[in-house]
Motif scaffolding. Structure first.
Motif, short mmCIF file in Angstrom:
data_model
loop_
_atom_site.label_atom_id
_atom_site.label_comp_id
_atom_site.label_asym_id
_atom_site.label_seq_id
_atom_site.Cartn_x
_atom_site.Cartn_y
_atom_site.Cartn_z
N UNK A 26 8.24 12.23 -14.18
CA UNK A 26 7.97 11.60 -12.89
C UNK A 26 8.57 10.20 -12.89
N UNK A 27 9.43 9.93 -11.92
CA UNK A 27 10.10 8.64 -11.79
C UNK A 27 9.73 8.03 -10.46
N UNK A 28 9.33 6.75 -10.47
CA UNK A 28 8.95 6.05 -9.26
C UNK A 28 9.96 4.95 -8.95
N UNK A 29 10.46 4.97 -7.72
CA UNK A 29 11.44 3.97 -7.28
C UNK A 29 10.94 3.36 -5.98
N UNK A 30 10.89 2.03 -5.94
CA UNK A 30 10.49 1.34 -4.71
C UNK A 30 11.73 1.12 -3.86
N UNK A 31 11.78 1.77 -2.69
CA UNK A 31 12.97 1.71 -1.83
C UNK A 31 13.23 0.32 -1.27
N UNK A 32 12.30 -0.60 -1.46
CA UNK A 32 12.50 -1.98 -1.01
C UNK A 32 13.15 -2.84 -2.08
N UNK A 33 13.40 -2.25 -3.27
CA UNK A 33 13.95 -3.02 -4.37
C UNK A 33 15.31 -2.45 -4.79
N UNK A 34 16.16 -3.31 -5.31
CA UNK A 34 17.47 -2.88 -5.78
C UNK A 34 17.71 -3.23 -7.23
N UNK A 35 16.70 -3.80 -7.89
CA UNK A 35 16.83 -4.11 -9.30
C UNK A 35 17.28 -5.52 -9.59
N UNK A 36 17.61 -6.29 -8.56
CA UNK A 36 18.12 -7.64 -8.77
C UNK A 36 17.19 -8.72 -8.23
N UNK A 37 15.94 -8.31 -7.98
CA UNK A 37 14.97 -9.27 -7.43
C UNK A 37 14.29 -10.02 -8.57
N UNK A 85 4.42 6.85 5.16
CA UNK A 85 4.95 5.96 4.14
C UNK A 85 3.97 5.79 2.98
N UNK A 86 4.48 5.86 1.76
CA UNK A 86 3.67 5.70 0.55
C UNK A 86 4.02 4.36 -0.08
N UNK A 87 3.03 3.53 -0.31
CA UNK A 87 3.29 2.18 -0.80
C UNK A 87 2.86 1.96 -2.25
N UNK A 88 2.17 2.93 -2.85
CA UNK A 88 1.71 2.76 -4.22
C UNK A 88 1.96 4.01 -5.05
N UNK A 89 2.22 3.81 -6.34
CA UNK A 89 2.41 4.93 -7.25
C UNK A 89 1.16 5.80 -7.31
N UNK A 90 0.00 5.16 -7.18
CA UNK A 90 -1.27 5.88 -7.31
C UNK A 90 -1.37 7.02 -6.31
N UNK A 91 -0.88 6.82 -5.08
CA UNK A 91 -0.98 7.86 -4.06
C UNK A 91 -0.18 9.09 -4.45
N UNK A 92 1.05 8.88 -4.93
CA UNK A 92 1.84 10.01 -5.41
C UNK A 92 1.21 10.63 -6.65
N UNK A 93 0.70 9.78 -7.54
CA UNK A 93 0.12 10.26 -8.79
C UNK A 93 -1.10 11.14 -8.52
N UNK A 94 -1.94 10.74 -7.58
CA UNK A 94 -3.11 11.54 -7.23
C UNK A 94 -2.70 12.88 -6.64
#
Length: 224
Positions: A213-224, A183-192
């Motif tokens: 490059x597009x980053x989406x947090x799977x824990x969010x739906x945009x309405x938080x 599991x990846x929890x930060x954009x930095x890990x993918x970016x590196x």
């Protein structure tokens, strides 16, 4: 192609967001493309041999209804082996076609070429056309980041055919929660990991310009 994992992984998250959170997904893409224009997604092809009954687009098959498809297909046959790239998604915005490569963990970004020796000759020739450099083409073919190299070659080909195209790297944070080691929890890990790819493939500015490059947090739906 393996069956889609249930509840985790890049393919699952891709279909989840297209089905349940498309407005949020589109908003994240628009932030990167810097455009408020509508995003048009291609429907997936039916694949009766899969339990899900859905497959992925292969190579340039998604262009079959394109007016100049026959000419493009003829050129494609001389550019790339018969078994083409598989796409996690395809969308269009402002006249640009984006082929999507979705990732939910860093190791998915590593893939060596598994083609036959005959196909490798054809691929290397294509890489030479893209890079203009025989040594660089050879390193692309042998790289553990071969997948990104062949995606760049694909969008290069479409642009050479007069079709504006780019690769969309869609990174899902928290998309693999069933396995903490993946599991990846930060954009930095993918970016590196992306920076490492660019360094190993020796990508120049022109080649990098074919990738968003597009980053989406799977824990969010945009309405938080």
């Amino acid at each position: 192609m393996a069956e889609m994992a249930l509840g985790y992984g890049s393919e699952y998250q891709m279909l989840r967001y297209l089905g349940h959170h498309r407005m949020y997904l589109d908003s994240k893409i628009k932030e990167v493309t810097n455009s408020n224009s509508a995003i048009e997604w291609w429907d997936y092809p039916v694949e009766l041999n899969r339990d899900s009954l859905d497959g992925e687009w292969q190579g340039i098959n998604f262009l079959q209804k394109y007016p100049d498809y026959n000419r493009i297909y003829k050129e494609w046959q001389t550019f790339w082996p018969k078994r083409g790239q598989s796409w996690d998604g395809i969308f269009q915005q402002d006249g640009v076609i984006y082929v999507v490569e979705a990732k939910a963990h860093v190791k998915e970004m590593e893939q060596k070429c598994q083609a036959s020796e005959e196909s490798k000759k054809m691929i290397r020739k294509a890489f030479e056309q893209v890079t203009g450099n025989q040594s660089k083409a050879k390193s692309w073919l042998e790289s553990k980041h071969y997948q990104l190299a062949n995606r760049i070659a694909f969008v290069y080909f479409l642009n050479s055919m007069g079709i504006k195209a780019e690769l969309c790297y869609l990174f899902f944070l928290n998309g693999y929660c069933v396995n903490a080691t993946k599991n990846v929890t930060s954009e930095k890990e993918f970016e590196m990991a992306f920076i490492e790819e660019c360094k190993e493939l020796q990508l120049n500015d022109a080649e990098k310009s074919l990738i968003i490059r597009v980053y989406v947090d799977a824990k969010k739906d945009g309405f938080e």
